[in-house]
Design a protein around this motif. Structure first.
Motif, PDB file in Angstrom:
ATOM      1  N   THR A 171      -2.484 -60.828   1.287  1.00 46.72           N
ATOM      2  CA  THR A 171      -2.218 -60.875  -0.152  1.00 46.72           C
ATOM      3  C   THR A 171      -3.497 -61.094  -0.954  1.00 46.72           C
ATOM      4  O   THR A 171      -3.656 -60.510  -2.028  1.00 46.72           O
ATOM      5  N   GLU A 172      -4.412 -61.912  -0.460  1.00 49.71           N
ATOM      6  CA  GLU A 172      -5.673 -62.133  -1.189  1.00 49.71           C
ATOM      7  C   GLU A 172      -6.496 -60.850  -1.241  1.00 49.71           C
ATOM      8  O   GLU A 172      -7.094 -60.530  -2.268  1.00 49.71           O
ATOM      9  N   GLN A 232      -5.251 -57.817  -1.144  1.00 45.89           N
ATOM     10  CA  GLN A 232      -4.522 -56.918  -2.041  1.00 45.89           C
ATOM     11  C   GLN A 232      -4.803 -57.264  -3.497  1.00 45.89           C
ATOM     12  O   GLN A 232      -5.064 -56.378  -4.321  1.00 45.89           O
ATOM     13  N   VAL A 233      -4.788 -58.550  -3.829  1.00 45.97           N
ATOM     14  CA  VAL A 233      -5.065 -58.964  -5.212  1.00 45.97           C
ATOM     15  C   VAL A 233      -6.512 -58.625  -5.579  1.00 45.97           C
ATOM     16  O   VAL A 233      -6.780 -58.134  -6.679  1.00 45.97           O
ATOM     17  N   HIS A 237     -14.995 -64.693  -4.742  1.00 45.08           N
ATOM     18  CA  HIS A 237     -13.794 -64.889  -3.938  1.00 45.08           C
ATOM     19  C   HIS A 237     -14.013 -66.032  -2.948  1.00 45.08           C
ATOM     20  O   HIS A 237     -15.132 -66.282  -2.495  1.00 45.08           O
ATOM     21  N   ASP A 243      -8.991 -68.818  -4.650  1.00 49.08           N
ATOM     22  CA  ASP A 243      -8.931 -67.458  -4.112  1.00 49.08           C
ATOM     23  C   ASP A 243      -9.860 -66.502  -4.852  1.00 49.08           C
ATOM     24  O   ASP A 243     -10.613 -65.759  -4.226  1.00 49.08           O
ATOM     25  N   HIS A 244      -9.801 -66.517  -6.198  1.00 46.16           N
ATOM     26  CA  HIS A 244     -10.587 -65.563  -6.982  1.00 46.16           C
ATOM     27  C   HIS A 244     -11.039 -66.224  -8.281  1.00 46.16           C
ATOM     28  O   HIS A 244     -10.237 -66.851  -8.971  1.00 46.16           O
ATOM     29  N   VAL A 270      -7.829 -67.337 -10.323  1.00 46.43           N
ATOM     30  CA  VAL A 270      -6.609 -66.685  -9.855  1.00 46.43           C
ATOM     31  C   VAL A 270      -6.272 -67.227  -8.469  1.00 46.43           C
ATOM     32  O   VAL A 270      -7.070 -67.122  -7.536  1.00 46.43           O
ATOM     33  N   ASP A 271      -5.093 -67.801  -8.353  1.00 48.25           N
ATOM     34  CA  ASP A 271      -4.603 -68.282  -7.068  1.00 48.25           C
ATOM     35  C   ASP A 271      -3.560 -67.286  -6.579  1.00 48.25           C
ATOM     36  O   ASP A 271      -2.650 -66.919  -7.315  1.00 48.25           O
ATOM     37  N   THR A 272      -3.695 -66.842  -5.357  1.00 51.31           N
ATOM     38  CA  THR A 272      -2.807 -65.842  -4.796  1.00 51.31           C
ATOM     39  C   THR A 272      -1.724 -66.523  -3.964  1.00 51.31           C
ATOM     40  O   THR A 272      -2.024 -67.362  -3.128  1.00 51.31           O
ATOM     41  N   LYS A 273      -0.477 -66.140  -4.206  1.00 53.20           N
ATOM     42  CA  LYS A 273       0.650 -66.644  -3.428  1.00 53.20           C
ATOM     43  C   LYS A 273       1.416 -65.459  -2.871  1.00 53.20           C
ATOM     44  O   LYS A 273       1.688 -64.500  -3.595  1.00 53.20           O
TER      45      LYS A 273
END
Length: 126
Positions: free
Chosen positions: A42-43, A45-46, A62, A78-79, A90-93
């Motif tokens: 997911t990270e 992908q984001v 990142h 994450d970002h 940006v935090d990826t979940k």
């Protein structure tokens, strides 16, 4: 006659208990590995989704350490996007069943709005 094989029986029980403990730890490690693999996917992908913003003057950082976190801890960001519009974290979940209703964020039936708001004001603890 009751003493015959006693030590072998004790050792067998000890080894079965040890094997059961190893099985439990292996299952927990597999579950953790799956969660980390989901985060990996997911990270990435984001990051790919955000990449076109570089044409608008954004730079990306990142996997950065969370400010104040102990070295070696898993607390990380994450970002981080830095650009003309400001600095964005940006935090990826990799959550399933996420909905927004009435200005609140739900993960399944659980209202996670306040948990996520804690990220913004530093109340969220790792």
């Amino acid at each position: 006659m009751s003493e015959a094989g006693r030590s072998a029986g004790v050792e067998a029980h000890r080894l079965v208990a040890l094997a059961d403990a190893h099985d439990a730890r292996a299952a927990a490690a597999r579950e953790a590995a799956e969660r980390w693999m989901i985060a990996h996917r997911t990270e990435r992908q984001v990051a790919g989704t955000l990449a076109p913003l570089s044409a608008c003057g954004f730079t990306f950082l990142h996997d950065r350490g969370w400010p104040g976190a102990r070295r070696g801890s898993r607390a990380q960001i994450d970002h981080v996007l830095v650009g003309p519009g400001g600095v964005f974290v940006v935090d990826t979940k990799g959550w399933k069943d996420v909905t927004v209703a009435g200005g609140r964020i739900f993960r399944g039936q659980a209202d996670v709005t306040d948990d996520l708001a804690g990220l913004a004001d530093g109340r969220f603890m790792f």
